[in-house]
Design a protein around this motif. Structure first.
Motif, PDB file in Angstrom:
ATOM      1  N   MET A 109       0.837  -1.206   0.000  1.00 39.71           N
ATOM      2  CA  MET A 109       0.000   0.000   0.000  1.00 39.71           C
ATOM      3  C   MET A 109       0.870   1.253   0.000  1.00 39.71           C
ATOM      4  SD  MET A 109      -3.089  -1.061   2.628  1.00 39.71           S
ATOM      5  CE  MET A 109      -3.888   0.538   2.533  1.00 39.71           C
ATOM      6  N   GLU A 110       1.946   1.232   0.774  1.00 38.83           N
ATOM      7  CA  GLU A 110       2.857   2.383   0.835  1.00 38.83           C
ATOM      8  C   GLU A 110       3.573   2.586  -0.499  1.00 38.83           C
ATOM      9  OE1 GLU A 110       5.358   1.384   4.106  1.00 38.83           O
ATOM     10  OE2 GLU A 110       3.980   2.180   5.626  1.00 38.83           O
ATOM     11  N   ILE A 111       3.991   1.475  -1.112  1.00 38.65           N
ATOM     12  CA  ILE A 111       4.671   1.576  -2.414  1.00 38.65           C
ATOM     13  C   ILE A 111       3.711   2.092  -3.474  1.00 38.65           C
ATOM     14  CG2 ILE A 111       5.753   0.233  -4.263  1.00 38.65           C
ATOM     15  CD1 ILE A 111       6.892  -1.599  -2.074  1.00 38.65           C
ATOM     16  N   GLN A 112       2.486   1.590  -3.471  1.00 37.43           N
ATOM     17  CA  GLN A 112       1.499   2.014  -4.458  1.00 37.43           C
ATOM     18  C   GLN A 112       1.194   3.509  -4.349  1.00 37.43           C
ATOM     19  OE1 GLN A 112      -2.410   0.255  -4.087  1.00 37.43           O
ATOM     20  NE2 GLN A 112      -2.790   0.429  -6.294  1.00 37.43           N
ATOM     21  N   SER A 113       1.127   3.998  -3.101  1.00 36.79           N
ATOM     22  CA  SER A 113       0.799   5.415  -2.907  1.00 36.79           C
ATOM     23  C   SER A 113       1.962   6.338  -3.251  1.00 36.79           C
ATOM     24  CB  SER A 113       0.375   5.662  -1.452  1.00 36.79           C
ATOM     25  OG  SER A 113       1.455   5.405  -0.573  1.00 36.79           O
ATOM     26  N   SER A 114       3.174   5.819  -3.208  1.00 36.79           N
ATOM     27  CA  SER A 114       4.339   6.670  -3.459  1.00 36.79           C
ATOM     28  C   SER A 114       4.939   6.488  -4.848  1.00 36.79           C
ATOM     29  CB  SER A 114       5.424   6.412  -2.412  1.00 36.79           C
ATOM     30  OG  SER A 114       5.878   5.066  -2.489  1.00 36.79           O
ATOM     31  N   ASN A 115       4.766   5.283  -5.436  1.00 33.75           N
ATOM     32  CA  ASN A 115       5.366   5.026  -6.748  1.00 33.75           C
ATOM     33  C   ASN A 115       4.544   3.973  -7.482  1.00 33.75           C
ATOM     34  OD1 ASN A 115       7.083   4.248  -8.929  1.00 33.75           O
ATOM     35  ND2 ASN A 115       8.861   4.996  -7.794  1.00 33.75           N
ATOM     36  N   GLU A 116       3.598   4.442  -8.253  1.00 35.13           N
ATOM     37  CA  GLU A 116       2.670   3.552  -8.949  1.00 35.13           C
ATOM     38  C   GLU A 116       3.386   2.655  -9.956  1.00 35.13           C
ATOM     39  OE1 GLU A 116      -0.833   1.763  -9.534  1.00 35.13           O
ATOM     40  OE2 GLU A 116      -0.734   3.546  -8.264  1.00 35.13           O
ATOM     41  N   ILE A 117       4.412   3.199 -10.614  1.00 38.33           N
ATOM     42  CA  ILE A 117       5.135   2.419 -11.630  1.00 38.33           C
ATOM     43  C   ILE A 117       5.870   1.249 -10.972  1.00 38.33           C
ATOM     44  CG2 ILE A 117       7.005   2.479 -13.336  1.00 38.33           C
ATOM     45  CD1 ILE A 117       6.264   5.387 -13.886  1.00 38.33           C
ATOM     46  N   PHE A 118       6.578   1.556  -9.882  1.00 37.95           N
ATOM     47  CA  PHE A 118       7.310   0.487  -9.189  1.00 37.95           C
ATOM     48  C   PHE A 118       6.339  -0.554  -8.644  1.00 37.95           C
ATOM     49  CE2 PHE A 118       9.589  -0.970  -5.207  1.00 37.95           C
ATOM     50  CZ  PHE A 118      10.430  -1.848  -5.878  1.00 37.95           C
ATOM     51  N   TYR A 119       5.217  -0.086  -8.114  1.00 35.75           N
ATOM     52  CA  TYR A 119       4.198  -1.004  -7.614  1.00 35.75           C
ATOM     53  C   TYR A 119       3.722  -1.935  -8.719  1.00 35.75           C
ATOM     54  CZ  TYR A 119      -0.365  -2.676  -6.021  1.00 35.75           C
ATOM     55  OH  TYR A 119      -1.435  -3.465  -5.693  1.00 35.75           O
ATOM     56  N   SER A 120       3.517  -1.369  -9.915  1.00 38.29           N
ATOM     57  CA  SER A 120       3.055  -2.166 -11.055  1.00 38.29           C
ATOM     58  C   SER A 120       4.080  -3.222 -11.433  1.00 38.29           C
ATOM     59  CB  SER A 120       2.787  -1.239 -12.247  1.00 38.29           C
ATOM     60  OG  SER A 120       2.419  -1.988 -13.387  1.00 38.29           O
ATOM     61  N   VAL A 121       5.352  -2.812 -11.492  1.00 36.97           N
ATOM     62  CA  VAL A 121       6.422  -3.768 -11.813  1.00 36.97           C
ATOM     63  C   VAL A 121       6.496  -4.857 -10.743  1.00 36.97           C
ATOM     64  CG1 VAL A 121       8.917  -4.048 -12.081  1.00 36.97           C
ATOM     65  CG2 VAL A 121       7.771  -2.089 -13.125  1.00 36.97           C
ATOM     66  N   LEU A 122       6.362  -4.439  -9.507  1.00 37.76           N
ATOM     67  CA  LEU A 122       6.499  -5.358  -8.384  1.00 37.76           C
ATOM     68  C   LEU A 122       5.385  -6.399  -8.358  1.00 37.76           C
ATOM     69  CD1 LEU A 122       8.469  -5.686  -5.968  1.00 37.76           C
ATOM     70  CD2 LEU A 122       6.901  -4.291  -4.619  1.00 37.76           C
ATOM     71  N   THR A 123       4.178  -5.983  -8.757  1.00 40.34           N
ATOM     72  CA  THR A 123       3.019  -6.869  -8.638  1.00 40.34           C
ATOM     73  C   THR A 123       2.596  -7.539  -9.940  1.00 40.34           C
ATOM     74  OG1 THR A 123       1.527  -4.972  -8.942  1.00 40.34           O
ATOM     75  CG2 THR A 123       2.099  -5.592  -6.670  1.00 40.34           C
ATOM     76  N   THR A 124       3.273  -7.233 -11.052  1.00 43.86           N
ATOM     77  CA  THR A 124       2.883  -7.845 -12.332  1.00 43.86           C
ATOM     78  C   THR A 124       4.053  -8.521 -13.028  1.00 43.86           C
ATOM     79  OG1 THR A 124       3.258  -5.769 -13.527  1.00 43.86           O
ATOM     80  CG2 THR A 124       1.024  -6.167 -12.679  1.00 43.86           C
ATOM     81  N   SER A 125       5.097  -8.831 -12.262  1.00 44.47           N
ATOM     82  CA  SER A 125       6.244  -9.507 -12.873  1.00 44.47           C
ATOM     83  C   SER A 125       6.747 -10.618 -11.955  1.00 44.47           C
ATOM     84  CB  SER A 125       7.376  -8.510 -13.147  1.00 44.47           C
ATOM     85  OG  SER A 125       7.943  -8.049 -11.934  1.00 44.47           O
ATOM     86  N   GLN A 126       7.321 -11.622 -12.580  1.00 40.34           N
ATOM     87  CA  GLN A 126       7.899 -12.718 -11.812  1.00 40.34           C
ATOM     88  C   GLN A 126       9.042 -12.210 -10.935  1.00 40.34           C
ATOM     89  OE1 GLN A 126       6.812 -15.714 -11.503  1.00 40.34           O
ATOM     90  NE2 GLN A 126       8.498 -16.663 -10.377  1.00 40.34           N
ATOM     91  N   GLU A 127       9.824 -11.250 -11.496  1.00 37.63           N
ATOM     92  CA  GLU A 127      10.933 -10.678 -10.745  1.00 37.63           C
ATOM     93  C   GLU A 127      10.442  -9.975  -9.481  1.00 37.63           C
ATOM     94  OE1 GLU A 127      12.104 -10.965 -15.025  1.00 37.63           O
ATOM     95  OE2 GLU A 127      10.380 -10.193 -13.933  1.00 37.63           O
ATOM     96  N   GLY A 128       9.309  -9.269  -9.597  1.00 36.90           N
ATOM     97  CA  GLY A 128       8.744  -8.580  -8.448  1.00 36.90           C
ATOM     98  C   GLY A 128       8.304  -9.546  -7.376  1.00 36.90           C
ATOM     99  N   LEU A 129       7.698 -10.639  -7.814  1.00 39.97           N
ATOM    100  CA  LEU A 129       7.251 -11.665  -6.876  1.00 39.97           C
ATOM    101  C   LEU A 129       8.430 -12.277  -6.136  1.00 39.97           C
ATOM    102  CD1 LEU A 129       4.767 -13.220  -5.872  1.00 39.97           C
ATOM    103  CD2 LEU A 129       5.153 -14.867  -7.703  1.00 39.97           C
ATOM    104  N   VAL A 130       9.519 -12.521  -6.869  1.00 44.11           N
ATOM    105  CA  VAL A 130      10.729 -13.082  -6.256  1.00 44.11           C
ATOM    106  C   VAL A 130      11.318 -12.106  -5.241  1.00 44.11           C
ATOM    107  CG1 VAL A 130      13.121 -13.774  -6.698  1.00 44.11           C
ATOM    108  CG2 VAL A 130      11.289 -14.600  -8.188  1.00 44.11           C
ATOM    109  N   LEU A 131      11.303 -10.816  -5.598  1.00 42.02           N
ATOM    110  CA  LEU A 131      11.841  -9.802  -4.689  1.00 42.02           C
ATOM    111  C   LEU A 131      11.058  -9.757  -3.383  1.00 42.02           C
ATOM    112  CD1 LEU A 131      13.790  -7.458  -4.166  1.00 42.02           C
ATOM    113  CD2 LEU A 131      12.168  -5.924  -5.306  1.00 42.02           C
TER     114      LEU A 131
END
Length: 332
Positions: free
Chosen positions: A50-72
């Protein structure tokens, strides 16, 4: 379509890790179970997202829509688990030393903190519970349990360090021994206020010396003879970067105010005036006693703190730790 599929995979994986039976054991530390519920409270992925989404929508998108984000995110959770295990170990270390925090004290501290929060926020417990849920921080009960563990760990740290530091003292004998061994630290060398001119001409050197005897200002001498003093100020005794060692023999035996006879060294003529002498010496023990005590006390405190780390490391190596959680996407 690919992003949607990844997001679905991410959501299923995240929710499955959270929705696993909350009492499922993910690790055992010296017989003490670490549950999925406890691990999730420490990691608090929902609040983090929630904090990432509110501060950086692009990073949130990468984090939640990629295998790499899931691994991180999984690597983050595994690191949190490792840190949680170390904290539990330290609490157990405090218990082994009989300085574990009192359970009633910890509970009282937690309740007082919650009461203060409710007062500051002007909320009831029910309202605060809804507030926590809304911001991805779990329920009030989750928050209370997290505070309880944090307080237990903090008090364990404080109690252990207090135990190791309680008998530390500095004796007069230790102070005296340190003083005798480190007298140079409390010794100030004699200081000379010197004026030194250097020239290759003997006649010029003699003229400058006569000006010094007449107490002509240094600036006037420099202007009159177009020469700059190589030294004009305080110099530590026997400082050979300012004056050749052979000339210090004369300076050390001079009376203040004296303009020494012109001296020749390596083809150059030196004109030296000793304007003042500040005799050095060693400060007496009584004058530096408290300073030495402070130094020795700090040394002993650092040694005690290092002893805590060493003993805790030895305790940890003997601990029986079993991590039951096996990640399906991060390989150790």
């Amino acid at each position: 379509m690919k992003k949607l599929l990844l997001f679905v995979i991410f959501t299923i994986t995240l929710l499955s890790s959270i929705s696993l039976a909350q009492q499922d054991v993910v690790a055992v530390v010296n017989g003490r179970n670490v549950t999925m519920d406890e691990w999730n409270r420490e990691a608090n992925i929902q609040k983090l997202l929630m904090e990432i989404q509110s501060s950086n929508e692009i990073f949130y998108s990468v984090l939640t829509t990629s295998q790499e984000g899931l691994v991180l995110l999984e690597r983050y959770k595994l690191k949190v688990l490792d840190t949680l295990i170390k904290k539990i170990l330290f609490v157990q270390f405090a218990e082994s030393l009989k300085v574990q925090p009192d359970e009633k004290t910890v509970k009282a501290d937690v309740e007082n903190e919650i009461k203060k929060l409710l007062t500051d926020l002007k909320m009831t417990e029910a309202q605060f519970n809804d507030y926590l849920v809304q911001f991805g921080m779990g329920t009030l009960n989750d928050y209370r349990q997290k505070l309880y563990f944090q307080r237990t760990y903090a008090l364990s740290l404080a109690n252990v360090y207090s135990l190791y530091l309680k008998d530390i003292a500095v004796t007069d004998e230790e102070v005296k021994a340190y003083y005798e061994k480190n007298k140079d630290k409390y010794t100030v060398s004699t200081q000379y206020d010197l004026v030194v001119f250097k020239t290759k001409e003997k006649s010029l050197a003699d003229s400058i010396r006569q000006e010094l005897v007449k107490k002509t200002a240094i600036e006037e001498i420099s202007k009159k003879y177009n020469i700059t003093a190589t030294v004009n100020g305080m110099v530590s005794q026997n400082d050979t970067t300012k004056l050749p060692q052979s000339l210090w023999i004369y300076v050390n035996s001079a009376i203040k105010g004296t303009a020494l006879p012109v001296q020749q060294v390596s083809g150059e003529y030196y004109v030296i005036q000793v304007r003042d002498i500040k005799v050095g010496g060693t400060k007496p023990l009584d004058q530096v006693k408290e300073e030495i005590k402070s130094v020795l006390l700090n040394q002993k405190q650092e040694q005690a703190k290092q002893k805590v780390l060493t003993d805790f490391d030895a305790f940890s190596k003997k601990a029986k730790i079993e991590v039951l959680y096996k990640s399906s996407i991060v390989k150790n």
